[in-house]
Design an enzyme around this catalytic site. Structure first.
Site, mmCIF file in Angstrom:
data_model
loop_
_atom_site.group_PDB
_atom_site.id
_atom_site.type_symbol
_atom_site.label_atom_id
_atom_site.label_comp_id
_atom_site.label_asym_id
_atom_site.label_seq_id
_atom_site.Cartn_x
_atom_site.Cartn_y
_atom_site.Cartn_z
ATOM 1 N N THR A 195 -49.740 93.257 67.992
ATOM 2 C CA THR A 195 -50.558 93.579 69.175
ATOM 3 C C THR A 195 -49.829 93.195 70.469
ATOM 4 O O THR A 195 -50.020 93.838 71.490
ATOM 5 C CB THR A 195 -51.930 92.852 69.159
ATOM 6 O OG1 THR A 195 -51.709 91.447 69.016
ATOM 7 C CG2 THR A 195 -52.824 93.368 68.040
ATOM 8 N N LEU A 203 -53.549 92.966 61.450
ATOM 9 C CA LEU A 203 -52.128 93.022 61.828
ATOM 10 C C LEU A 203 -52.018 92.354 63.206
ATOM 11 O O LEU A 203 -51.974 93.000 64.240
ATOM 12 C CB LEU A 203 -51.649 94.479 61.873
ATOM 13 C CG LEU A 203 -50.147 94.664 62.091
ATOM 14 C CD1 LEU A 203 -49.347 94.111 60.921
ATOM 15 C CD2 LEU A 203 -49.804 96.135 62.308
ATOM 16 N N HIS A 204 -51.964 91.000 63.154
ATOM 17 C CA HIS A 204 -52.106 90.207 64.384
ATOM 18 C C HIS A 204 -50.992 90.442 65.405
ATOM 19 O O HIS A 204 -51.226 90.839 66.539
ATOM 20 C CB HIS A 204 -52.083 88.708 64.052
ATOM 21 C CG HIS A 204 -53.166 88.238 63.142
ATOM 22 N ND1 HIS A 204 -54.464 88.062 63.554
ATOM 23 C CD2 HIS A 204 -53.144 87.874 61.833
ATOM 24 C CE1 HIS A 204 -55.191 87.608 62.544
ATOM 25 N NE2 HIS A 204 -54.410 87.488 61.491
ATOM 26 N N ASP A 205 -49.761 90.080 65.006
ATOM 27 C CA ASP A 205 -48.731 89.824 66.026
ATOM 28 C C ASP A 205 -48.175 91.072 66.702
ATOM 29 O O ASP A 205 -47.706 90.991 67.844
ATOM 30 C CB ASP A 205 -47.586 89.016 65.415
ATOM 31 C CG ASP A 205 -47.991 87.587 65.133
ATOM 32 O OD1 ASP A 205 -49.082 87.176 65.579
ATOM 33 O OD2 ASP A 205 -47.210 86.870 64.486
#
Ligand code: CA
Length: 316
Positions: free
Chosen positions: A249, A245-247
């Site tokens: 962060t 769940l990259h973005d």
């Protein structure tokens, strides 16, 4: 920046679901963050779709008062590379959300970025960058004082020892517009980067997705399915259980910086080599003597991250 006042932010994005989670976590946190606008750019899918997906997500969460501006349709110098292989043709495959009825805000996203940042006192607005950095670079070209006027620029992008996710050397957001990334990393602002080294620790495991679904709201149900669709590609590619769940962060870092750790380092972007185009060259051991320009966050407490994200989404 007035103590106790929510921190004003702009979210520059190319929604896919993890971008949308970032937007909604920010909007669910009005005591901490004031979302001045969402600006969209070509990246995961073309810009007409990212502008549409941003409004789909805002309508789902009933947060349509936030203006959405459409921005650059292509990188500064190169043809657009997209990521339909991960997110499907719409960028939002996996769950059918109705087409948005909210109109786009009038104006071009880089102009809106300049206006919204420069209309506030210096050191106020934080740029949350979840996409190729084309809009930000264009805004900096239009208004050279912009970099000195922002509080901070927080970027999801780049990679160090993790390697790349679009080529062996490069992370997608930087690869799509390396010249824009080089321009932004060299701008002199306070820059924080959250690379794949960090986001690959934050996986949408079945337990976390079930916890999300357990909230029982339309927002939770939609993102349960969207993230489940996303992870099919990632699980096949990486052999992991769950996808990163990259973005989100970026927003989590503003809300809970203590769950991240990293180091201030020099980072330069490769803009010439066909083999390593878009590679972030991270001087982790300070071997070059080049001035550190980026706070590079290499680790996150993934459980604390998902607790934060799911807790905030539960408010919507
Ligand atoms: Ca993104």
């Amino acid at each position: 920046m007035t103590p106790g006042r929510p921190r004003p932010i702009l979210i520059d994005t190319d929604p896919s679901p993890d971008d949308a989670v970032a937007m909604l976590v920010a909007l669910a946190s009005p005591e901490d963050l004031e979302v001045l606008a969402v600006t969209t750019v070509a990246g995961n899918v073309p810009v007409h779709l990212t502008a549409k997906n941003a409004r789909k997500a805002l309508e789902l969460a009933r947060r349509t008062q936030t203006p959405v501006y459409a921005g650059a349709a292509a990188p500064l110098l190169r043809p657009l590379v997209t990521a339909e292989q991960v997110h499907g043709k719409t960028g939002f495959d996996g769950y059918d959300l109705p087409d948005p009825v909210t109109p786009l805000a009038a104006g071009f996203a880089p102009d809106a970025i300049v206006d919204l940042v420069m209309s506030r006192p210096p050191g106020e607005v934080t740029l949350c960058c979840l996409a190729p950095l084309t809009n930000i670079a264009l805004a900096m070209a239009k208004e050279p004082r912009l970099a000195g006027h922002v509080r901070e620029i927080v970027i999801m992008g780049g990679a160090f020892s993790e390697g790349g996710n679009i080529t062996p050397a490069a992370e997608f957001n930087i690869y799509v517009d390396p010249e824009a990334a080089a321009r932004v990393l060299g701008c002199g602002a306070h820059i924080t980067m959250i690379p794949l080294d960090c986001t690959h620790q934050a996986l949408t495991t079945p337990t976390r997705l079930e916890k999300l679904r357990g909230i029982g709201t339309p927002v939770a149900e939609a993102f349960y399915h969207l993230l489940k669709f996303n992870k099919i590609f990632d699980e096949r590619k990486y052999g992991w259980v769950g996808g990163p769940l990259h973005d989100a962060t970026v927003v989590a870092y503003l809300l809970a910086p203590e769950i991240f750790s990293g180091r201030k380092v020099n980072i330069e972007v490769e803009c010439a080599s066909p083999l390593t185009l878009g590679m972030t060259v991270v001087d982790w051991w300070s071997v070059t003597g080049r001035t550190p320009n980026v706070l590079f966050l290499r680790n996150v407490n993934a459980d604390a991250y998902f607790d934060l994200v799911i807790g905030r989404l539960a408010r919507l």
